[in-house]
Design a protein around this motif. Structure first.
Motif, PDB file in Angstrom:
ATOM      1  N   GLU A   3       0.945  -1.193  -0.256  1.00  0.00           N
ATOM      2  CA  GLU A   3      -0.015  -0.201  -0.099  1.00  0.00           C
ATOM      3  C   GLU A   3       1.079   1.342  -0.043  1.00  0.00           C
ATOM      4  OE1 GLU A   3      -4.150   0.456   2.172  1.00  0.00           O
ATOM      5  OE2 GLU A   3      -2.643   2.237   3.005  1.00  0.00           O
ATOM      6  N   HIS A   4       0.561   2.252  -0.710  1.00  0.00           N
ATOM      7  CA  HIS A   4       2.137   3.431  -1.137  1.00  0.00           C
ATOM      8  C   HIS A   4       0.534   4.383  -1.124  1.00  0.00           C
ATOM      9  CE1 HIS A   4       5.952   1.658  -3.388  1.00  0.00           C
ATOM     10  NE2 HIS A   4       4.234   0.686  -3.865  1.00  0.00           N
ATOM     11  N   ARG A   5       0.524   4.901   0.758  1.00  0.00           N
ATOM     12  CA  ARG A   5      -0.033   6.773   0.482  1.00  0.00           C
ATOM     13  C   ARG A   5       0.832   6.996   1.290  1.00  0.00           C
ATOM     14  NH1 ARG A   5      -4.861   6.538   4.233  1.00  0.00           N
ATOM     15  NH2 ARG A   5      -5.325   4.086   3.617  1.00  0.00           N
ATOM     16  N   GLU A   6       1.932   6.817   1.220  1.00  0.00           N
ATOM     17  CA  GLU A   6       2.568   8.548   1.712  1.00  0.00           C
ATOM     18  C   GLU A   6       2.994   8.887   0.999  1.00  0.00           C
ATOM     19  OE1 GLU A   6       5.512   6.408   4.726  1.00  0.00           O
ATOM     20  OE2 GLU A   6       4.928   7.693   5.981  1.00  0.00           O
ATOM     21  N   ARG A  12       9.594  15.377   4.231  1.00  0.00           N
ATOM     22  CA  ARG A  12       8.551  14.596   4.964  1.00  0.00           C
ATOM     23  C   ARG A  12       7.666  13.445   4.294  1.00  0.00           C
ATOM     24  NH1 ARG A  12       4.808  14.759   8.879  1.00  0.00           N
ATOM     25  NH2 ARG A  12       4.024  16.929   9.356  1.00  0.00           N
ATOM     26  N   PHE A  13       7.357  12.088   4.718  1.00  0.00           N
ATOM     27  CA  PHE A  13       6.371  11.638   4.030  1.00  0.00           C
ATOM     28  C   PHE A  13       5.187  11.698   4.792  1.00  0.00           C
ATOM     29  CE2 PHE A  13      10.411   9.032   2.483  1.00  0.00           C
ATOM     30  CZ  PHE A  13      10.187   8.424   1.583  1.00  0.00           C
ATOM     31  N   ARG A  14       4.020  11.753   4.403  1.00  0.00           N
ATOM     32  CA  ARG A  14       2.805  12.242   4.836  1.00  0.00           C
ATOM     33  C   ARG A  14       2.081  11.533   4.189  1.00  0.00           C
ATOM     34  NH1 ARG A  14       2.735  18.185   5.652  1.00  0.00           N
ATOM     35  NH2 ARG A  14       4.651  18.521   5.666  1.00  0.00           N
ATOM     36  N   PRO A  15       0.403  11.154   5.215  1.00  0.00           N
ATOM     37  CA  PRO A  15      -0.149  10.429   4.589  1.00  0.00           C
ATOM     38  C   PRO A  15      -0.669  10.563   3.423  1.00  0.00           C
ATOM     39  CG  PRO A  15      -0.251  10.195   6.878  1.00  0.00           C
ATOM     40  CD  PRO A  15       0.784  11.375   6.742  1.00  0.00           C
ATOM     41  N   ALA A  16      -1.334  10.367   2.594  1.00  0.00           N
ATOM     42  CA  ALA A  16      -2.292  10.856   1.225  1.00  0.00           C
ATOM     43  C   ALA A  16      -3.720  10.456   1.556  1.00  0.00           C
ATOM     44  CB  ALA A  16      -2.126  10.064   0.137  1.00  0.00           C
ATOM     45  N   SER A  17      -4.724  11.874   1.279  1.00  0.00           N
ATOM     46  CA  SER A  17      -5.939  11.797   1.945  1.00  0.00           C
ATOM     47  C   SER A  17      -7.061  11.532   0.884  1.00  0.00           C
ATOM     48  CB  SER A  17      -5.892  13.062   2.570  1.00  0.00           C
ATOM     49  OG  SER A  17      -5.609  15.100   2.292  1.00  0.00           O
ATOM     50  N   GLY A  18      -6.231  11.394  -0.465  1.00  0.00           N
ATOM     51  CA  GLY A  18      -7.185  11.519  -1.598  1.00  0.00           C
ATOM     52  C   GLY A  18      -8.646  10.285  -1.686  1.00  0.00           C
ATOM     53  N   THR A  19      -8.969  10.257  -1.658  1.00  0.00           N
ATOM     54  CA  THR A  19     -10.643   8.953  -1.346  1.00  0.00           C
ATOM     55  C   THR A  19     -10.239   7.662  -2.657  1.00  0.00           C
ATOM     56  OG1 THR A  19     -11.789  10.069  -3.519  1.00  0.00           O
ATOM     57  CG2 THR A  19     -12.873  10.401  -0.673  1.00  0.00           C
ATOM     58  N   ALA A  20      -9.557   8.122  -3.744  1.00  0.00           N
ATOM     59  CA  ALA A  20      -8.779   7.068  -4.477  1.00  0.00           C
ATOM     60  C   ALA A  20      -8.146   6.409  -4.652  1.00  0.00           C
ATOM     61  CB  ALA A  20      -8.784   7.405  -6.328  1.00  0.00           C
ATOM     62  N   ARG A  21      -8.484   4.515  -5.266  1.00  0.00           N
ATOM     63  CA  ARG A  21      -7.337   3.136  -4.438  1.00  0.00           C
ATOM     64  C   ARG A  21      -7.264   3.229  -5.701  1.00  0.00           C
ATOM     65  NH1 ARG A  21      -7.615   5.541  -0.679  1.00  0.00           N
ATOM     66  NH2 ARG A  21      -7.924   4.649   1.534  1.00  0.00           N
ATOM     67  N   LEU A  22      -5.996   2.972  -6.524  1.00  0.00           N
ATOM     68  CA  LEU A  22      -5.158   2.530  -7.706  1.00  0.00           C
ATOM     69  C   LEU A  22      -4.894   1.398  -7.547  1.00  0.00           C
ATOM     70  CD1 LEU A  22      -3.677   6.526  -8.249  1.00  0.00           C
ATOM     71  CD2 LEU A  22      -6.234   5.034  -8.676  1.00  0.00           C
ATOM     72  N   SER A  32      -3.795  -9.458  -7.260  1.00  0.00           N
ATOM     73  CA  SER A  32      -3.818  -8.052  -6.855  1.00  0.00           C
ATOM     74  C   SER A  32      -2.310  -8.083  -5.996  1.00  0.00           C
ATOM     75  CB  SER A  32      -5.011  -7.760  -5.950  1.00  0.00           C
ATOM     76  OG  SER A  32      -4.355  -6.609  -5.006  1.00  0.00           O
ATOM     77  N   LEU A  33      -1.593  -6.929  -6.091  1.00  0.00           N
ATOM     78  CA  LEU A  33      -0.732  -6.677  -5.599  1.00  0.00           C
ATOM     79  C   LEU A  33      -0.125  -5.556  -4.740  1.00  0.00           C
ATOM     80  CD1 LEU A  33       2.241  -6.456  -8.322  1.00  0.00           C
ATOM     81  CD2 LEU A  33       1.884  -7.899  -7.148  1.00  0.00           C
ATOM     82  N   GLY A  34      -1.952  -4.767  -4.812  1.00  0.00           N
ATOM     83  CA  GLY A  34      -2.381  -3.921  -3.882  1.00  0.00           C
ATOM     84  C   GLY A  34      -2.224  -3.010  -4.453  1.00  0.00           C
ATOM     85  N   VAL A  35      -2.698  -1.279  -3.797  1.00  0.00           N
ATOM     86  CA  VAL A  35      -3.029  -0.125  -3.773  1.00  0.00           C
ATOM     87  C   VAL A  35      -1.901   0.648  -3.204  1.00  0.00           C
ATOM     88  CG1 VAL A  35      -5.401  -0.273  -3.564  1.00  0.00           C
ATOM     89  CG2 VAL A  35      -4.074   0.208  -2.054  1.00  0.00           C
ATOM     90  N   VAL A  36      -2.210   1.825  -5.054  1.00  0.00           N
ATOM     91  CA  VAL A  36      -1.314   3.135  -4.968  1.00  0.00           C
ATOM     92  C   VAL A  36      -3.007   4.768  -3.705  1.00  0.00           C
ATOM     93  CG1 VAL A  36      -0.736   5.278  -5.747  1.00  0.00           C
ATOM     94  CG2 VAL A  36      -0.545   3.319  -6.376  1.00  0.00           C
TER      95      VAL A  36
END
Ligand code: NAD
Length: 473
Positions: A3-6, A12-22, A32-36
């Motif tokens: 899960e790439h969410r930062e 610095r790295f921060r958590p992304a706050s979008g709603t789309a999961r790619l 499935s390998l995961g999501v961005v």
């Protein structure tokens, strides 16, 4: 599951706050390998604001500071080589062999050449009472594709660091692993916060970057279709763009060429990375009387290109990167047959034992006419169109019968003849008799392949503007 969410902003790295999961899917078997997790518009604004804040100090940095940053990045990347090569195999199906041979060495060399390029630029020139200075363009938005992801990202980041620009990168949503590891390396370099920033997302995030008023230059590598759209949006803000787009490069074999050397080299330049290279030599132009010998040698050379699992050492051809890309390539193979091209090798059927992944058999078409789709449009797969000629003039006409102009190759026993022929090709670069591609030279296209240049000092100069000071001391 990955899960790439930062994303990365302000150092610095921060958590992304979008709603789309790619979603990320394995090209080898579709699992499935995961999501961005995409960035929200607020995340993208924050990343651009961070680049904007860092700009005054970084644009005033010394060449020594920039040189040290580039050198540190090279070391940090090299230390992450095994992880990067692994993620390219898993995410885009690039064989680990090619990861070691090209995907990693190219950006490492690129960083060296950008470092050396700093000393080759004329930063300041006096002309009479005028002083001409070369100054950074400002905040750069970099948007990159998935096929040589590390090289494409590093080319833009190295140029920005060297030019004294700050940058926000939106990498391809298909190959996030290399981007994350690159930013781990950048984070370890200790650059001032905000000099480099990373945002995740698809086309919408790309569009937000392009249209943002604080972005002053757009550096894009990707398809011609998207490049056109980006340029149209950038025109609204009168922003310069660097566009590294698609290609339909031709390898031209002149009648005195040594086929035993030329054809295996053309196979390499059309099959490497399963043909997913912008400079892929996807048209092979040969004297009509030599065509049967060429086909024979092409088939023989392909024996050295086994298809298979990209994580296996012996594999030379992995799957193409995504299911969408697979569908596109197979459909183009099918349409070439319908248009009357003769299938000489390969074809649309899945290779035996590899029916469940995005595998494409290396394919060669004969009886190709210049007006056919297979001769005009980029396939971005392991597919080559063979075109035959009777005279050298016809060979040049065929080679230039494309709206693209990225690269090309010429083969002849006489290097002077090959060089003269190369000068007649409408393309940004030509490889003569299989010469190594020299990354210190400017890289970029003509026509539908785009404009602007990358690599070494040329990439840095692309991100500089002139300022003339009259009467300055
Ligand atoms: P693509 O054009 O679909 O996407 C490239 C990037 O643009 C991705 O990050 C994508 O998310 C983003 N994007 C898509 N739509 C956008 C929009 N409307 N606004 C802003 N950003 C947008 O290309 P791809 O499928 O990732 O890569 C394959 C293409 O790239 C091929 O055509 C290939 O020839 C080209 N390419 C060119 C070079 C070169 O140097 N000339 C190098 C490698 C690849």
């Amino acid at each position: 599951m990955i899960e790439h969410r930062e994303y990365y902003a302000d150092g610095r790295f921060r958590p992304a706050s979008g709603t789309a999961r790619l979603p990320l899917a394995s090209p080898t078997d579709g699992r499935s390998l995961g999501v961005v997790v995409a960035c929200s518009a607020a995340d993208v604004d924050l990343a651009i604001a961070s680049a904007q804040r860092a700009l005054p100090a970084w644009s005033a940095s010394s060449l020594d500071e920039r040189r040290q940053a580039l050198q540190r990045l090279r070391l940090e990347l090299e230390a992450r080589a095994p992880g990067i090569i692994q993620s390219l195999a898993i995410e885009i199906g690039c064989p680990v062999w090619l990861g070691r041979l090209m995907q990693l060495p190219m950006p490492l060399k690129g960083l060296e050449l950008a470092t050396a390029g700093l000393d080759r630029i004329q930063w300041r020139e006096t002309i009479g009472n005028g002083v001409v200075e070369r100054v950074p363009a400002g905040v750069v938005a970099a948007i990159t594709p998935w096929n040589f992801p590390l090289h494409q990202m590093v080319a833009k980041i190295a140029a920005a660091i060297g030019a004294g620009c700050t940058l926000v990168l939106k990498p391809s949503e298909v190959a996030p692993g290399a981007a994350r590891q690159l930013f781990d390396a950048l984070d370890a370099c200790g650059l001032p916060p905000g000099v480099v920033n990373l945002v995740w997302g698809g086309p919408d995030v790309g569009e937000q970057l392009v249209s943002h008023p604080h972005v002053r230059h757009i550096s894009f590598t990707g398809s011609t279709t998207v490049g056109r759209r980006i340029m149209a949006t950038a025109a609204e803000g009168l922003k310069p763009v660097t566009l590294e787009l698609g290609g339909k490069s031709a390898a031209v074999v002149l009648d005195d060429a040594d086929l035993d050397t030329a054809i295996p080299a053309v196979v390499r330049m059309s099959m490497a990375n399963s043909g997913q290279a912008c400079v892929s030599q996807s048209r092979l132009i040969v004297p009509a009387r030599l065509a049967p010998q060429v086909v024979e040698r092409f088939a023989a050379a392909l024996e050295a290109w086994p298809l298979g699992d990209p994580l296996v050492e012996a594999t030379r051809l992995g799957p193409v990167a995504t299911a969408a890309q697979h569908r596109r390539v197979i459909e183009m193979i099918e349409r070439a047959g319908v248009e009357g091209a003769e299938l000489l090798l390969g074809g649309a059927q899945p290779p035996a034992g590899l029916e469940h992944g995005c595998y494409v058999r290396p394919t060669l078409f004969g009886k190709v006419r210049p007006e056919m789709e297979i001769a005009r449009h980029e396939v971005f797969g392991p597919v080559v169109a063979l075109l035959a000629y009777d005279t050298e003039g016809e060979a040049a006409e065929l080679a230039n019968a494309t709206t693209y102009g990225l690269s090309g190759a010429v083969w002849s026993a006489d290097a002077h003849r090959a060089t003269a022929f190369a000068r007649g090709l409408n393309t940004g670069q030509v490889v003569i008799n299989g010469a190594a591609q020299n990354l210190a030279t400017p890289f970029g296209g003509w026509g539908d392949s785009g404009f602007g240049r990358e690599n070494g000092r040329f990439g840095i100069e692309d991100l500089l503007r002139y300022r003339a000071l009259h009467g300055a001391v």
